[in-house]
Design a protein around this motif. Structure first.
Motif, PDB file in Angstrom:
ATOM      1  N   ALA A 170     -54.303  42.139-137.480  1.00 34.18           N
ATOM      2  CA  ALA A 170     -54.611  42.942-137.268  1.00 34.18           C
ATOM      3  C   ALA A 170     -53.681  44.524-138.593  1.00 34.18           C
ATOM      4  CB  ALA A 170     -55.059  44.385-136.411  1.00 34.18           C
ATOM      5  N   ALA A 171     -52.472  44.104-137.671  1.00 35.22           N
ATOM      6  CA  ALA A 171     -51.158  44.631-137.941  1.00 35.22           C
ATOM      7  C   ALA A 171     -50.683  43.408-139.493  1.00 35.22           C
ATOM      8  CB  ALA A 171     -50.069  44.857-136.468  1.00 35.22           C
ATOM      9  N   THR A 172     -50.258  42.822-139.170  1.00 32.82           N
ATOM     10  CA  THR A 172     -50.331  41.632-139.968  1.00 32.82           C
ATOM     11  C   THR A 172     -51.116  42.459-141.686  1.00 32.82           C
ATOM     12  OG1 THR A 172     -49.272  40.129-139.053  1.00 32.82           O
ATOM     13  CG2 THR A 172     -50.266  39.365-141.056  1.00 32.82           C
ATOM     14  N   ASN A 173     -52.011  42.117-142.047  1.00 34.59           N
ATOM     15  CA  ASN A 173     -53.064  42.594-142.604  1.00 34.59           C
ATOM     16  C   ASN A 173     -52.701  43.677-143.447  1.00 34.59           C
ATOM     17  OD1 ASN A 173     -54.650  39.741-142.730  1.00 34.59           O
ATOM     18  ND2 ASN A 173     -56.251  40.484-141.404  1.00 34.59           N
ATOM     19  N   GLN A 174     -52.247  44.937-142.419  1.00 39.26           N
ATOM     20  CA  GLN A 174     -52.557  46.393-142.249  1.00 39.26           C
ATOM     21  C   GLN A 174     -51.811  45.450-143.166  1.00 39.26           C
ATOM     22  OE1 GLN A 174     -52.168  48.989-139.469  1.00 39.26           O
ATOM     23  NE2 GLN A 174     -52.365  50.251-140.802  1.00 39.26           N
ATOM     24  N   LEU A 175     -50.459  45.423-143.088  1.00 42.49           N
ATOM     25  CA  LEU A 175     -48.759  44.951-143.732  1.00 42.49           C
ATOM     26  C   LEU A 175     -49.324  44.682-144.764  1.00 42.49           C
ATOM     27  CD1 LEU A 175     -45.841  45.486-143.699  1.00 42.49           C
ATOM     28  CD2 LEU A 175     -45.855  43.320-142.072  1.00 42.49           C
ATOM     29  N   ALA A 176     -50.215  43.990-145.191  1.00 38.63           N
ATOM     30  CA  ALA A 176     -50.058  42.964-146.503  1.00 38.63           C
ATOM     31  C   ALA A 176     -50.363  43.549-147.535  1.00 38.63           C
ATOM     32  CB  ALA A 176     -50.916  41.494-146.284  1.00 38.63           C
ATOM     33  N   ALA A 177     -51.373  44.741-146.821  1.00 38.01           N
ATOM     34  CA  ALA A 177     -51.783  45.883-147.765  1.00 38.01           C
ATOM     35  C   ALA A 177     -50.869  46.965-148.618  1.00 38.01           C
ATOM     36  CB  ALA A 177     -53.134  46.118-147.487  1.00 38.01           C
TER      37      ALA A 177
END
Length: 197
Positions: A170-177
């Protein structure tokens, strides 16, 4: 202050000794009627005292004002889980007088998906003083807009981004944005071995 800064030195009631100065490569400024004064690593207020002290033999009770009019480009380093770790020269953009940590990380290609944004270290050295280490939580900046974690950089600062211990999808997806994410348009190299053509 450091080499390349432009400053305005005003001496009260002595306009012939006042004027714009550039800090030389050795950290000094050449002033009228006195020897060069070293201002390297001093704040403008400390430079005022040093210049007033130097003029004490020439003037009675010199009152000196020093204003930084044009800061030099900052040299900062990025290490660890940044997109492109290395040494960067940052110049002020727009109305901002000094670049911040987030601007430096964007210039350095963002951060990788393995970056621990809750434990970013800013290492700062003031002249001969001991190194100061400040831990920043850039998740607070990204999630809550907490600007206190996006500190203003100074010349010679180093930003160290450590690697996270565990991957949180979830944090990885959030960081990618976010604007701190490393560019996804980079080529990757893979090796294919075994019974393939």
């Amino acid at each position: 202050l450091g080499a390349g800064d432009r400053i305005q030195v005003d001496i009260f009631n002595v306009p012939e000794y006042s004027g714009a100065q550039q800090v030389l490569a050795d950290g000094s400024v050449n002033l009228a009627a006195i020897r060069p004064v070293n201002v390297n690593g001093l704040t403008p207020q400390e430079a005022e005292s040093a210049i007033a002290q130097a003029y004490a033999g020439e003037l009675r009770y010199p009152r000196v004002t020093v204003v930084l009019t044009e800061p030099r480009p900052l040299r900062v380093a990025s290490a660890g889980e940044g997109g492109e770790p290395g040494l960067y020269t940052l110049v002020p953009e727009g109305e901002a007088q000094f670049p911040t940590v987030s601007q430096a990380l964007q210039r350095a290609g963002g951060v990788t998906q393995a970056a621990d944004l809750q434990n970013v270290q800013l290492r700062r050295v003031y002249g001969n003083r001991p190194e100061q280490v400040v831990t920043l939580d850039l998740w607070q900046l990204l999630n809550n807009g907490d600007m206190r974690h996006d500190v203003v950089l100074r010349d010679g600062d180093t930003i160290v981004i450590s690697e996270t211990d565990e991957v949180n999808l979830a944090a990885t997806n959030q960081l990618a944005a976010t604007t701190l994410a490393a560019s996804t348009a980079q080529d990757i190299t893979v090796a294919v071995v075994g019974e393939v053509f």
